[in-house]
Scaffold this active site. Structure first.
Site, mmCIF file in Angstrom:
data_model
loop_
_atom_site.group_PDB
_atom_site.id
_atom_site.type_symbol
_atom_site.label_atom_id
_atom_site.label_comp_id
_atom_site.label_asym_id
_atom_site.label_seq_id
_atom_site.Cartn_x
_atom_site.Cartn_y
_atom_site.Cartn_z
ATOM 1 N N ASP A 1 21.153 6.062 -52.832
ATOM 2 C CA ASP A 1 21.722 7.241 -51.776
ATOM 3 C C ASP A 1 20.638 7.918 -51.370
ATOM 4 O O ASP A 1 19.506 8.104 -52.048
ATOM 5 C CB ASP A 1 22.617 7.990 -52.600
ATOM 6 N N ASP B 1 29.109 6.342 -60.000
ATOM 7 C CA ASP B 1 28.637 7.056 -58.979
ATOM 8 C C ASP B 1 27.762 8.137 -59.952
ATOM 9 O O ASP B 1 27.599 8.309 -60.744
ATOM 10 C CB ASP B 1 29.545 7.393 -58.114
ATOM 11 N N ASP B 2 27.800 9.278 -58.982
ATOM 12 C CA ASP B 2 26.814 10.530 -59.396
ATOM 13 C C ASP B 2 27.415 11.225 -60.603
ATOM 14 O O ASP B 2 28.885 11.102 -60.665
ATOM 15 C CB ASP B 2 27.005 11.242 -57.908
ATOM 16 N N LYS C 1 23.433 1.565 -56.278
ATOM 17 C CA LYS C 1 23.607 2.361 -55.023
ATOM 18 C C LYS C 1 22.423 3.268 -54.794
ATOM 19 O O LYS C 1 22.324 4.252 -55.687
ATOM 20 C CB LYS C 1 25.068 2.618 -55.166
ATOM 21 N N ASP D 1 30.539 7.589 -45.214
ATOM 22 C CA ASP D 1 31.331 8.198 -45.988
ATOM 23 C C ASP D 1 32.925 8.538 -45.598
ATOM 24 O O ASP D 1 33.785 8.897 -46.279
ATOM 25 C CB ASP D 1 30.705 9.613 -46.235
ATOM 26 N N ASP E 1 0.903 -1.322 -0.053
ATOM 27 C CA ASP E 1 0.079 0.187 -0.012
ATOM 28 C C ASP E 1 0.838 1.290 0.000
ATOM 29 O O ASP E 1 1.587 1.621 0.983
ATOM 30 C CB ASP E 1 -1.144 0.015 1.189
#
EC number: 3.2.1.22
Length: 729
Positions: A475, A363-364, A473, A545, A53
């Site tokens: 991103d 890639d890019d 890939k 990265d 209690d």
């Protein structure tokens, strides 16, 4: 493996050879948690809750002042009455009230494990599932708690389904996946925290009174916090001690928290972040939460990691890639950035083939007017000035050289300076009357819109159905802002962050089902969205990265808490390193990258003949040991610090490889004996280079002498072949 229901006690016992999870129905209404830990053959409640209690307790049965939900260990929270601890769910009704009264109604036990609607989940052919139904009869709401246990894993999965049985809409404002009440609070809290290029730092601190919380409101799981936490005993190490770990299979905004309450107990809660969430649950509608994974280890953090590694490799990643070797790749990014021609690329491919590289990744910079990172995202058509043969023609030429071909996309983004934005400005996430905030001079496409999803599916299908692209890939280089759109009504705007994730999952499910042989690599500026939700579609992630070898020992060690090395993209890059400017030996860069999913990202045609010769030897070494490095069991022998050593062990039934990274050279070097801990105790091992023979027991307990190393950031390795068992000698 079994799930037992004891009728008399109204008790549920989930167990396999390694763990037990137990709870029971109390007062015919409430779900009382009893036990989570090592497997028990039976349970008779030697550890009942203490009923006292206490002041300020509320009592659902007024005559029983010692019985209160304020202190009872529960399987799910209550709301608006009886329980003041952190909640696992919350509703808001049309009258503006948040009170609910869910009570136990029924259960169901069955073989296997269901797939979740619209969400990634662990596969469950080797599982059993328990469903617990609770009903709020006043508002006609249903809650189903889902528990699955696996035959061969110290893991249990949890999720929740909410259903509106009424004829009136109600708002779900907190949709937690997991809640666990524990009788102790003397744990260490372990999390993985960080930042872009500094992901997965292992953080360990003692629990203290109050709420300890990590979360993301960025629209992704984020590099700042992995959707994971663990509770460990104070004396738990890499090799021994108890750990309870919790991981959310979700790629959006999440919360993971622990509350230490006033009487010394702890509550763990995990799910979608309620700060950025609300869901209108229309009459008869259902909402399913993401799946959470609970792991229990009695053999320290390496034991925890082994469970996660095997669970995710066997039950999460696409089946095509469970046992399939990953190719050694050359990625053009750091070697070229946006500056390349088709002739340049083909010359690089020739050199890559000579060295033994297997996959060439563009890639890019290959599309639209993409000559820098300020424009053209969304314009996914070839820049024929750079690539006259277009992607199909380039891919054919790469294939003719005996290489696979891969291509970079950032499908979730749109540049304001793009043809797509001029045509569909409404496709960007936006809030009326507020400016469109750019990050990296780009906006985020609204993946909550089916038309946007279909556009991305159709665009990528156009490239993939040619059969010329072996690898993608994917991103995602900025977080979400102005999370709204011009379509959904006002009372559903808080759904968009979750709808975005569901839209992403729909796209990935569609594409990976259509093109199961294409290897998808997940990336979000490295580890910005490295989570098990993405791994359900993409079996590997570009880990960070930051490719500096010293930094990578920490980053890869941190991620190895949850993911096996085959899931971690790791590349050898040029020095000085592009992220931190450090110069490290090529041998070191090679061994650290081989301890992940191996590749190169450097100006391959600008390397000296000496460097190229060493790269060729690295590739030969990796191919020789690829099965062990990609599919062997992985253990951390030494955790790295800012400057000190790091050591990893890869082993299978036949051999083992120890990779040792020295860190900074020190004067007056002490004798250094590295214990292997995990080799077969009863086996004899021959070290291939020295031909010396040792027992597994000796290597595990006496250790292995590390030779004196001069020079910063040097590495060495030891390759052991198992030759016999000491029991037969």
């Amino acid at each position: 493996m079994e799930i037992i229901y004891q009728e008399k006690e109204k008790r549920f016992h989930l167990r396999n050879d390694s763990i037990s999870y137990i709870f029971q129905v109390e007062k015919d209404k409430y779900l009382q948690h009893c036990y989570f830990g090592p497997a028990l053959t039976s349970y008779h409640q030697s550890n009942p809750p203490q009923f006292i209690d206490r002041g300020f307790n509320t009592n659902p049965i007024s005559s029983e002042r010692t019985f209160s939900l304020n202190t009872l260990p529960l399987e799910t929270s209550t709301q608006g009455s009886l329980d003041y601890r952190i909640a696992n769910y919350q509703f808001l009704n049309q009258a503006g009230n948040s009170v609910t009264a869910f009570e136990y109604e029924s259960y169901r036990i069955y073989d296997g494990k269901p797939r979740l609607s619209e969400l990634p989940t662990l596969r469950g052919s080797k599982a059993k599932t328990l469903e617990i139904v609770l009903i709020d009869s006043i508002q006609q709401l249903k809650m189903i708690l889902h528990y699955s246990i696996f035959t061969d894993s110290s893991a249990i999965t949890r999720s929740v389904t909410f259903e509106n049985l009424s004829n009136t809409a109600i708002y779900l404002e907190n949709a937690g996946s997991l809640m666990l009440d524990l009788p102790r609070c003397d744990y260490d809290l372990v999390t993985l925290n960080g930042a872009h290029t500094n992901e997965a730092n292992i953080t360990r601190q003692k629990l203290h009174p109050g709420i300890q919380r990590i979360d993301s409101n960025r629209g992704t799981s984020s590099p700042q916090h992995q959707p994971f936490l663990a509770l460990a005993n104070w004396n738990t190490t890499e090799n021994s001690g108890e750990v309870m770990a919790f991981h959310l299979i979700y790629s959006g905004n999440f919360i993971a928290q622990v509350e230490v309450e006033q009487y010394g107990t702890s509550r763990v809660q995990m799910g979608i972040n309620p700060d950025t969430f609300s869901w209108k649950l229309d009459p008869k509608a259902i909402f399913q939460t993401p799946e959470a994974v609970m792991v229990y280890s009695t053999t320290g953090f390496n034991g925890m990691s082994q469970t996660f590694h095997h669970l995710y490799q066997e039950h999460l990643v696409p089946k095509t890639w469970q046992k399939k070797e990953r190719p050694i790749l050359l990625n053009t990014w750091e070697g070229n950035y946006f500056d390349f021609t088709e002739t340049d690329l083909l010359n690089q491919a020739d050199k890559a083939k000579e060295l033994g590289i297997e996959l060439f990744v563009l890639d890019d910079g290959w599309f639209g007017q993409r000559n820098d990172d300020t424009k053209a995202l969304g314009d996914w058509f070839e820049n024929t000035t750079k690539i006259p043969s277009k992607i199909t023609g380039l891919a054919e030429k790469i294939h003719e050289k005996g290489l696979q071909f891969g291509l970079w996309f950032e499908p979730e983004m749109i540049s304001k300076e793009s043809l797509l934005f001029n045509k569909h400005p409404e496709w960007a996430l936006q809030v009326p009357n507020y400016p469109l905030t750019q990050g990296r001079q780009q906006l985020v496409l609204d993946f909550s819109k089916e038309a946007v999803q279909d556009f991305i599916i159709d665009m990528l299908t156009g490239y993939l159905q040619t059969g010329k692209i072996d690898y993608i890939k994917w991103d995602m280089n900025r977080h979400l802002t102005e999370v709204g759109n011009l379509t959904l009504p006002q009372d559903q705007q808080q759904e968009i962050a979750h709808r975005y994730v569901l839209g992403l999952y729909r796209i990935l499910q569609t594409l990976t089902t259509k093109f199961p042989e294409v290897l998808f690599e997940n990336c979000s500026s490295g580890g910005g969205r490295f989570d098990p939700g993405m791994m359900a579609y993409m079996p590997q992630t570009w880990t960070s990265d930051n490719s500096d070898a010293l930094c990578r020992t920490r980053i890869q060690s941190g991620y190895s808490y949850l993911y096996p090395p085959i899931m971690m993209g790791a590349h050898v890059s040029d020095v000085p390193n592009h992220q931190v400017g450090r110069i490290t030996p090529l041998k070191t860069r090679g061994l650290i990258a081989m301890s992940g999913n191996f590749g190169y990202e450097l100006a391959i045609n600008q390397q000296s003949e000496t460097t190229l010769s060493e790269i060729k030897k690295q590739i030969q070494f990796y191919k020789k040991h690829r099965q062990l490095l990609q599919f062997g069991d992985f253990y951390r022998l030494l955790l790295p610090t800012e400057t000190a050593a790091c050591a990893w062990l890869f082993k299978n039934e036949d051999e083992a490889l120890v990779v040792y990274f020295h860190g900074l050279a020190q004067p007056a070097q002490k004798a250094n004996y590295l214990k292997t801990y995990y080799l077969d105790h009863d086996a004899l091992y021959q070290e291939v280079n020295s031909q010396a023979v040792f027992s597994g027991a000796e290597l595990n307990h006496a250790g292995l002498l590390i030779p004196r190393i001069k020079g910063d950031f040097e590495t060495c390795y030891f390759h052991f072949k198992k030759i016999t068992s000491t029991k037969t000698v």
